[in-house]
Design a protein around this motif. Sequence first.
Motif, PDB file in Angstrom:
ATOM      1  N   ILE A  20       1.330  -1.550   0.245  1.00 55.17           N
ATOM      2  CA  ILE A  20       0.179   0.241  -0.125  1.00 55.17           C
ATOM      3  C   ILE A  20       1.049   1.405   0.209  1.00 55.17           C
ATOM      4  N   SER A  21       2.237   1.218   0.870  1.00 58.20           N
ATOM      5  CA  SER A  21       2.846   2.451   0.973  1.00 58.20           C
ATOM      6  C   SER A  21       3.229   2.448  -0.461  1.00 58.20           C
ATOM      7  N   ILE A  22       3.641   1.565  -1.026  1.00 56.20           N
ATOM      8  CA  ILE A  22       4.188   1.819  -2.639  1.00 56.20           C
ATOM      9  C   ILE A  22       3.153   2.612  -3.815  1.00 56.20           C
ATOM     10  N   GLU A  23       2.426   1.173  -3.427  1.00 60.04           N
ATOM     11  CA  GLU A  23       1.209   2.009  -4.077  1.00 60.04           C
ATOM     12  C   GLU A  23       0.639   3.609  -4.250  1.00 60.04           C
ATOM     13  N   ASN A  24       0.956   4.267  -3.077  1.00 62.29           N
ATOM     14  CA  ASN A  24      -0.157   5.842  -2.608  1.00 62.29           C
ATOM     15  C   ASN A  24       1.162   6.141  -2.789  1.00 62.29           C
ATOM     16  N   LYS A  25       2.869   5.958  -2.969  1.00 68.55           N
ATOM     17  CA  LYS A  25       3.999   6.617  -2.987  1.00 68.55           C
ATOM     18  C   LYS A  25       3.897   7.530  -1.723  1.00 68.55           C
ATOM     19  N   TRP A  26       3.782   6.696  -0.320  1.00 69.84           N
ATOM     20  CA  TRP A  26       3.835   7.404   1.415  1.00 69.84           C
ATOM     21  C   TRP A  26       4.763   8.493   1.175  1.00 69.84           C
ATOM     22  N   GLU A  27       6.476   7.169   0.581  1.00 68.73           N
ATOM     23  CA  GLU A  27       7.224   7.874   0.951  1.00 68.73           C
ATOM     24  C   GLU A  27       7.600   9.182   0.442  1.00 68.73           C
ATOM     25  N   ASP A  28       7.542   9.436  -0.532  1.00 66.09           N
ATOM     26  CA  ASP A  28       7.151  10.980  -1.203  1.00 66.09           C
ATOM     27  C   ASP A  28       6.939  11.977  -0.157  1.00 66.09           C
ATOM     28  N   ARG A  29       6.172  11.819   0.485  1.00 65.54           N
ATOM     29  CA  ARG A  29       4.918  12.749   1.898  1.00 65.54           C
ATOM     30  C   ARG A  29       6.048  12.158   2.845  1.00 65.54           C
ATOM     31  N   ASN A  30       7.161  11.553   2.666  1.00 66.10           N
ATOM     32  CA  ASN A  30       7.216  11.392   4.028  1.00 66.10           C
ATOM     33  C   ASN A  30       6.832  10.282   5.214  1.00 66.10           C
ATOM     34  N   LEU A  31       6.073  10.026   4.649  1.00 66.50           N
ATOM     35  CA  LEU A  31       4.660   8.954   5.320  1.00 66.50           C
ATOM     36  C   LEU A  31       5.185   7.283   5.402  1.00 66.50           C
ATOM     37  N   SER A  32       5.091   6.780   6.268  1.00 63.04           N
ATOM     38  CA  SER A  32       5.004   5.535   6.820  1.00 63.04           C
ATOM     39  C   SER A  32       4.109   4.476   7.976  1.00 63.04           C
ATOM     40  N   MET A  33       3.938   3.887   7.822  1.00 63.86           N
ATOM     41  CA  MET A  33       3.521   2.869   8.705  1.00 63.86           C
ATOM     42  C   MET A  33       4.050   1.875   9.966  1.00 63.86           C
ATOM     43  N   THR A  34       3.856   1.133  10.325  1.00 65.20           N
ATOM     44  CA  THR A  34       3.910  -0.017  11.390  1.00 65.20           C
ATOM     45  C   THR A  34       3.652  -0.248  12.102  1.00 65.20           C
TER      46      THR A  34
END
Length: 229
Positions: A20-34
Motif C-alpha cells: 500500500i505504501s508503494i502504491e500510494n507513494k507514501w515515501e514521497d510524502r515522508n509517510l510510513s506505517m509500522t
Amino acid sequence: DDEGGISGIIDRTQLEIDKISIENKWEDRNLSMTLTGPTPLTNAITEESFKLFWTVFPVGALAVAFGLFLFHCDLLQTGRIRFVQGIKVVIISGLPTLCSVWITLGIIGFSNYEVTMTVIIVGPIVLALGVSYGLHITNRYAEAKGNPREKIEEALNSTGKAVFLSAMTTIIGFVSLVFTPMRPIQTVGWSLAGGIVVVYIMTMLMVPTLTLLLDLKQHIHPHYTFFIN
C-alpha cells in the motif's frame, strides 16, 4: 488463515502495508506505517532475544568450561597444571550438558509450542544444573576406592540417588509455574521441567560412560585443602 503462526501473520500484514505504501507513494510524502500493539511487539522482542541468546550463550558455555578446567587442573592447589585432568572434567561434565541443551531446544522447536521471550532462560539453567549433576557423580567416582566398575557403582548408588532427588524437586518446582494464568510463565514452566528431565537422563546415560572411559582420578594435596573440600 494462520499459516506460519503469529510470525507468518505479522509478515503478511507488513507486506500488505509495504504494498500500500508503494502504491500510494507514501515515501514521497515522508509517510510510513509500522505494526504496533502487544502481539507484534512481543514477537519482535522474542526474535531479538533469541538473536542475543545465540551471541551470549557460547560465551557463557566457554566461561563454564574455563571454570571447570581451572578448578580441576590443580593450578590453584599446587601451582602446576595437570592439563589432561582438567580436560577430562570439562568433557565429562560439559558434553552431556551441551547435548541436553540442544535436545531441549530441539524439542521445543519440533513441538511447535508457542515460544516466548522468557524461554531463553532454559539454556543457562539447564547448563548450570547439568554441569552440577555431572560434577557430583564424577567427583564421587574419583573419591571412591576399588576398580573402575566398583567406583562407578558406588558413585551411582550414593550420589546418583541424590542427583535424582534433586532433579525431581527441581522439576516439581518448575511445574508449579504451569498453574499461573500468564502464558509466558506457563511456557517457561513446561520448558524448564522438560529440560530437567532431559538433562537428568543425559547425565545418567553419558556421565558414567565418559567417567569410565576417561577414568578420572583425584589427587589429594594435603597442604591445599580449601579447593578440595
